[in-house]
Design a protein around this motif. Structure first.
Motif, short mmCIF file in Angstrom:
data_model
loop_
_atom_site.label_atom_id
_atom_site.label_comp_id
_atom_site.label_asym_id
_atom_site.label_seq_id
_atom_site.Cartn_x
_atom_site.Cartn_y
_atom_site.Cartn_z
N SER A 63 8.82 1.46 4.26
CA SER A 63 7.70 2.40 4.25
C SER A 63 7.99 3.53 5.22
O SER A 63 8.75 3.38 6.17
N ALA A 64 7.36 4.66 4.96
CA ALA A 64 7.50 5.82 5.84
C ALA A 64 6.78 5.56 7.15
O ALA A 64 5.94 4.65 7.24
N ARG A 65 7.10 6.33 8.15
CA ARG A 65 6.42 6.27 9.45
C ARG A 65 6.52 4.89 10.08
O ARG A 65 5.60 4.45 10.76
N THR A 66 7.62 4.17 9.81
CA THR A 66 7.76 2.79 10.24
C THR A 66 9.08 2.59 10.95
O THR A 66 10.12 3.06 10.47
N ALA B 207 -5.26 3.31 1.07
CA ALA B 207 -3.87 3.67 0.77
C ALA B 207 -3.47 4.92 1.56
O ALA B 207 -2.38 4.98 2.13
N GLU B 208 -4.35 5.91 1.61
CA GLU B 208 -4.06 7.13 2.38
C GLU B 208 -3.95 6.82 3.86
O GLU B 208 -3.06 7.35 4.55
N TRP C 135 0.82 -1.22 0.00
CA TRP C 135 0.00 0.00 0.00
C TRP C 135 0.85 1.27 0.00
O TRP C 135 0.34 2.34 -0.32
N GLU C 136 2.11 1.16 0.34
CA GLU C 136 2.98 2.34 0.42
C GLU C 136 3.11 3.03 -0.94
O GLU C 136 3.13 4.26 -1.02
N HIS C 137 3.23 2.25 -2.00
CA HIS C 137 3.46 2.83 -3.34
C HIS C 137 2.48 2.32 -4.38
O HIS C 137 2.67 2.55 -5.57
N TRP D 189 -3.13 3.94 5.29
CA TRP D 189 -1.87 3.21 5.51
C TRP D 189 -0.70 4.18 5.60
O TRP D 189 0.12 4.11 6.51
N ARG D 190 -0.63 5.08 4.65
CA ARG D 190 0.50 6.01 4.58
C ARG D 190 0.53 6.99 5.74
O ARG D 190 1.59 7.47 6.13
#
Length: 187
Positions: free
Chosen positions: A95-98, A75-76, A59-61, A78-79
């Motif tokens: 992934s970001a925020r991880t 998707a939003e 879902w990141e990309h 998840w990000r």
């Protein structure tokens, strides 16, 4: 203080993946996806086992232009959600925020819950089993798919006894049923 919530899509006989590791039967209808999105909106941090992370990190990309609104929204979500991945082998998150944590520590999760203004989810049956055994899970949600797969990865751990209280039940298209339980605390 946040609650720890374990929500999973499972076969009627209680598996998240069949004996071959497949879960194509678990693809949610759009109304189930919308319900999962509503739950995800309440989550500030996701605790994920390595295999669950490997599935969800797509879902990141993932290109979602032209996809149904519920897909774009997930998707939003998840990000925008913080994620903690429990893995002894993952070198770094993609992934970001991880952030990656090497081992499950119940006390660290308790501290996270105490400090959290939002709910926290636990994803992946192995990680959820650790949280259930530690008495950390405040709610168990099961989206039951109308299929029997006969074996595979169980949604709930063996060797644990929890008395539960039914707090929600819903029907969705395709024969999917949602059941939510809270563990009964104390005597």
């Amino acid at each position: 203080m946040g609650r720890l919530v374990y929500t999973v899509i499972a076969s009627l006989d209680g598996y998240v993946a069949d004996a071959d590791g497949g879960f194509d039967w678990a693809m949610p209808p759009l109304d189930v996806h919308a319900a999962a999105n509503a739950q995800q909106r309440e989550i500030g941090t996701m605790l994920l086992g390595r295999r669950m992370y490997d599935v969800l990190v797509a879902w990141e990309h993932m290109p979602v232009d032209g996809a149904p609104e519920v897909i774009r929204e997930y998707a939003e979500l998840w990000r925008a959600t913080d994620k903690v991945v429990y893995s002894a082998t993952l070198d770094r998150a993609t992934s970001a925020r991880t952030r990656v944590v090497r081992a499950f520590d119940p006390e660290a999760v308790r501290e996270l819950l105490q400090a959290s203004a939002a709910d926290v989810s636990v994803g992946g049956p192995t990680l959820a089993a650790n949280a259930l055994r530690a008495g950390l899970v405040d709610e168990i949600g099961l989206f039951l798919s109308p299929v029997i797969v006969g074996g595979g990865t169980p949604a709930l751990p063996a060797g644990i006894r929890l008395d539960l209280e039914l707090v929600d039940e819903r029907r969705y298209s395709g024969g999917v049923v949602y059941l939510a339980y809270r563990p009964r605390r104390g005597g």
